[in-house]
Design a protein around this motif. Structure first.
Motif, PDB file in Angstrom:
ATOM      1  N   SER A  29       1.177  14.693  22.911  1.00 26.74           N
ATOM      2  CA  SER A  29       0.042  13.999  22.303  1.00 26.74           C
ATOM      3  C   SER A  29      -0.610  14.811  21.194  1.00 26.74           C
ATOM      4  CB  SER A  29      -1.002  13.676  23.374  1.00 26.74           C
ATOM      5  OG  SER A  29      -1.486  14.864  23.969  1.00 26.74           O
ATOM      6  N   ILE A  30      -0.173  16.028  21.021  1.00 30.18           N
ATOM      7  CA  ILE A  30      -0.767  16.915  20.019  1.00 30.18           C
ATOM      8  C   ILE A  30       0.125  16.948  18.792  1.00 30.18           C
ATOM      9  CG2 ILE A  30      -1.473  19.248  19.492  1.00 30.18           C
ATOM     10  CD1 ILE A  30      -2.149  19.639  22.399  1.00 30.18           C
ATOM     11  N   SER A  31      -0.419  16.528  17.661  1.00 32.20           N
ATOM     12  CA  SER A  31       0.338  16.544  16.412  1.00 32.20           C
ATOM     13  C   SER A  31      -0.082  17.683  15.496  1.00 32.20           C
ATOM     14  CB  SER A  31       0.150  15.220  15.670  1.00 32.20           C
ATOM     15  OG  SER A  31       0.654  14.149  16.439  1.00 32.20           O
ATOM     16  N   VAL A  32      -1.244  18.232  15.763  1.00 33.78           N
ATOM     17  CA  VAL A  32      -1.785  19.293  14.927  1.00 33.78           C
ATOM     18  C   VAL A  32      -2.356  20.387  15.819  1.00 33.78           C
ATOM     19  CG1 VAL A  32      -3.538  19.898  13.219  1.00 33.78           C
ATOM     20  CG2 VAL A  32      -2.309  17.739  13.030  1.00 33.78           C
ATOM     21  N   ARG A  33      -2.099  21.619  15.403  1.00 31.62           N
ATOM     22  CA  ARG A  33      -2.691  22.756  16.107  1.00 31.62           C
ATOM     23  C   ARG A  33      -3.544  23.528  15.106  1.00 31.62           C
ATOM     24  NH1 ARG A  33       1.210  23.963  20.216  1.00 31.62           N
ATOM     25  NH2 ARG A  33       0.199  25.965  20.632  1.00 31.62           N
ATOM     26  N   GLY A  34      -4.714  23.904  15.530  1.00 34.45           N
ATOM     27  CA  GLY A  34      -5.629  24.560  14.610  1.00 34.45           C
ATOM     28  C   GLY A  34      -6.300  25.787  15.206  1.00 34.45           C
ATOM     29  N   TRP A  35      -6.948  26.517  14.322  1.00 40.05           N
ATOM     30  CA  TRP A  35      -7.765  27.657  14.714  1.00 40.05           C
ATOM     31  C   TRP A  35      -9.174  27.465  14.148  1.00 40.05           C
ATOM     32  CZ3 TRP A  35      -6.356  31.403  18.081  1.00 40.05           C
ATOM     33  CH2 TRP A  35      -5.003  31.583  18.331  1.00 40.05           C
ATOM     34  N   PHE A  36     -10.139  27.730  14.985  1.00 44.63           N
ATOM     35  CA  PHE A  36     -11.534  27.746  14.589  1.00 44.63           C
ATOM     36  C   PHE A  36     -12.113  29.088  15.022  1.00 44.63           C
ATOM     37  CE2 PHE A  36     -12.549  23.340  13.341  1.00 44.63           C
ATOM     38  CZ  PHE A  36     -11.345  22.746  13.662  1.00 44.63           C
ATOM     39  N   ARG A  37     -13.277  29.410  14.478  1.00 41.35           N
ATOM     40  CA  ARG A  37     -13.933  30.637  14.900  1.00 41.35           C
ATOM     41  C   ARG A  37     -15.447  30.431  14.942  1.00 41.35           C
ATOM     42  NH1 ARG A  37     -12.759  34.424   9.527  1.00 41.35           N
ATOM     43  NH2 ARG A  37     -14.235  33.378   8.108  1.00 41.35           N
ATOM     44  N   GLN A  38     -16.090  31.238  15.760  1.00 36.96           N
ATOM     45  CA  GLN A  38     -17.534  31.158  15.873  1.00 36.96           C
ATOM     46  C   GLN A  38     -18.108  32.556  15.725  1.00 36.96           C
ATOM     47  OE1 GLN A  38     -18.966  28.976  19.255  1.00 36.96           O
ATOM     48  NE2 GLN A  38     -21.000  28.779  18.357  1.00 36.96           N
ATOM     49  N   PRO A  39     -18.642  32.862  14.539  1.00 38.59           N
ATOM     50  CA  PRO A  39     -19.272  34.163  14.333  1.00 38.59           C
ATOM     51  C   PRO A  39     -20.539  34.278  15.175  1.00 38.59           C
ATOM     52  CG  PRO A  39     -18.731  33.093  12.242  1.00 38.59           C
ATOM     53  CD  PRO A  39     -18.615  32.061  13.315  1.00 38.59           C
ATOM     54  N   PRO A  40     -20.993  35.477  15.409  1.00 38.86           N
ATOM     55  CA  PRO A  40     -22.210  35.668  16.220  1.00 38.86           C
ATOM     56  C   PRO A  40     -23.394  34.916  15.622  1.00 38.86           C
ATOM     57  CG  PRO A  40     -21.111  37.762  15.823  1.00 38.86           C
ATOM     58  CD  PRO A  40     -20.412  36.753  15.001  1.00 38.86           C
ATOM     59  N   GLY A  41     -24.041  34.109  16.418  1.00 42.84           N
ATOM     60  CA  GLY A  41     -25.228  33.394  15.994  1.00 42.84           C
ATOM     61  C   GLY A  41     -24.989  32.244  15.039  1.00 42.84           C
ATOM     62  N   LYS A  42     -23.721  31.877  14.852  1.00 43.32           N
ATOM     63  CA  LYS A  42     -23.406  30.796  13.918  1.00 43.32           C
ATOM     64  C   LYS A  42     -22.629  29.691  14.614  1.00 43.32           C
ATOM     65  CE  LYS A  42     -23.328  33.760   9.818  1.00 43.32           C
ATOM     66  NZ  LYS A  42     -22.551  34.166   8.615  1.00 43.32           N
ATOM     67  N   GLU A  43     -22.451  28.593  13.898  1.00 47.49           N
ATOM     68  CA  GLU A  43     -21.703  27.476  14.449  1.00 47.49           C
ATOM     69  C   GLU A  43     -20.201  27.719  14.307  1.00 47.49           C
ATOM     70  OE1 GLU A  43     -24.929  23.887  13.684  1.00 47.49           O
ATOM     71  OE2 GLU A  43     -23.008  23.872  12.656  1.00 47.49           O
ATOM     72  N   ARG A  44     -19.461  26.962  15.103  1.00 50.68           N
ATOM     73  CA  ARG A  44     -18.008  27.046  15.030  1.00 50.68           C
ATOM     74  C   ARG A  44     -17.538  26.543  13.674  1.00 50.68           C
ATOM     75  NH1 ARG A  44     -14.721  25.345  20.332  1.00 50.68           N
ATOM     76  NH2 ARG A  44     -16.475  26.585  21.105  1.00 50.68           N
ATOM     77  N   GLU A  45     -16.580  27.240  13.083  1.00 49.97           N
ATOM     78  CA  GLU A  45     -16.098  26.859  11.751  1.00 49.97           C
ATOM     79  C   GLU A  45     -14.580  26.803  11.715  1.00 49.97           C
ATOM     80  OE1 GLU A  45     -17.950  30.044   9.509  1.00 49.97           O
ATOM     81  OE2 GLU A  45     -16.092  31.214   9.511  1.00 49.97           O
ATOM     82  N   PHE A  46     -14.089  25.992  10.833  1.00 48.21           N
ATOM     83  CA  PHE A  46     -12.655  25.798  10.651  1.00 48.21           C
ATOM     84  C   PHE A  46     -12.016  27.028  10.024  1.00 48.21           C
ATOM     85  CE2 PHE A  46      -8.718  23.826   9.672  1.00 48.21           C
ATOM     86  CZ  PHE A  46      -8.428  24.099   8.339  1.00 48.21           C
ATOM     87  N   VAL A  47     -10.826  27.369  10.494  1.00 48.53           N
ATOM     88  CA  VAL A  47     -10.067  28.471   9.909  1.00 48.53           C
ATOM     89  C   VAL A  47      -8.767  27.948   9.288  1.00 48.53           C
ATOM     90  CG1 VAL A  47      -8.849  30.631  10.358  1.00 48.53           C
ATOM     91  CG2 VAL A  47     -11.022  30.157  11.517  1.00 48.53           C
ATOM     92  N   ALA A  48      -7.953  27.267  10.076  1.00 48.54           N
ATOM     93  CA  ALA A  48      -6.666  26.778   9.582  1.00 48.54           C
ATOM     94  C   ALA A  48      -6.090  25.774  10.576  1.00 48.54           C
ATOM     95  CB  ALA A  48      -5.681  27.929   9.389  1.00 48.54           C
ATOM     96  N   TYR A  49      -5.203  24.918  10.063  1.00 52.71           N
ATOM     97  CA  TYR A  49      -4.427  24.084  10.963  1.00 52.71           C
ATOM     98  C   TYR A  49      -3.024  23.927  10.420  1.00 52.71           C
ATOM     99  CZ  TYR A  49      -5.087  19.760   8.130  1.00 52.71           C
ATOM    100  OH  TYR A  49      -5.089  18.801   7.137  1.00 52.71           O
ATOM    101  N   ILE A  50      -2.122  23.552  11.332  1.00 49.51           N
ATOM    102  CA  ILE A  50      -0.733  23.307  10.953  1.00 49.51           C
ATOM    103  C   ILE A  50      -0.270  22.045  11.657  1.00 49.51           C
ATOM    104  CG2 ILE A  50       0.177  24.793  12.810  1.00 49.51           C
ATOM    105  CD1 ILE A  50       2.429  25.589  10.799  1.00 49.51           C
ATOM    106  N   THR A  51       0.440  21.191  10.919  1.00 53.82           N
ATOM    107  CA  THR A  51       0.966  19.978  11.513  1.00 53.82           C
ATOM    108  C   THR A  51       2.286  20.289  12.205  1.00 53.82           C
ATOM    109  OG1 THR A  51       2.121  19.366   9.485  1.00 53.82           O
ATOM    110  CG2 THR A  51      -0.120  18.549   9.756  1.00 53.82           C
ATOM    111  N   TRP A  52       2.485  19.679  13.359  1.00 53.70           N
ATOM    112  CA  TRP A  52       3.656  20.017  14.147  1.00 53.70           C
ATOM    113  C   TRP A  52       4.933  19.447  13.555  1.00 53.70           C
ATOM    114  CZ3 TRP A  52       2.982  23.950  16.976  1.00 53.70           C
ATOM    115  CH2 TRP A  52       3.941  24.320  17.927  1.00 53.70           C
ATOM    116  N   GLY A  53       4.832  18.315  12.867  1.00 53.79           N
ATOM    117  CA  GLY A  53       6.035  17.700  12.320  1.00 53.79           C
ATOM    118  C   GLY A  53       6.502  18.354  11.032  1.00 53.79           C
TER     119      GLY A  53
END
Length: 121
Positions: A29-53
């Motif tokens: 069911s997963i077509s995309v895998r991604g990475w996010f990060r949450q710096p200290p005291g900040k909101e979660r932010e997008f880093v990168a994603y890759i499509t599985w196909g």
């Protein structure tokens, strides 16, 4: 679906780290895998994603040219190679799985536990 992230640590500015995210369970069911990060005291932010196909990779501007996302189909694992690390890269890094590519964290329904990356100057 279970996602297991690993590879974080404490490094100095300019060093490299590689994060891994292994998936298990009904991952069809997963077509995309991604990475996010949450710096200290900040909101979660997008880093990168890759499509599985098609292996299309998309990066946040802040990491473009320094980070590289890749996948290993046989191991059902996604990697985030992080080079030229900066103190501002310090964060808890999360891997995620979702149905389509997006920079929005609420698109992703599956999350791994976070792994801490600390970069000292």
């Amino acid at each position: 679906v279970q996602l297991q992230a690993s590879g974080g640590g404490e490094v100095q500015a300019g060093d490299s780290l590689r994060l891994s995210c292994a998936a298990s369970g009904r991952t069809s069911s997963i077509s995309v895998r991604g990475w996010f990060r949450q710096p200290p005291g900040k909101e979660r932010e997008f880093v990168a994603y890759i499509t599985w196909g098609s292996s299309t990779a998309i990066y946040a501007d802040s990491v473009k040219g320094r980070f590289a996302i890749s996948r290993d189909n046989a191991k059902n694992t996604v990697y985030l190679q992080m080079n030229s690390l900066k103190p501002e890269d310090t964060a808890v890094y999360y891997c995620a799985g979702g149905p389509y590519g997006s920079r929005r964290y609420d698109t992703y329904g599956y999350w791994g536990q976070g792994t801490q990356v600390t970069v000292s100057s």
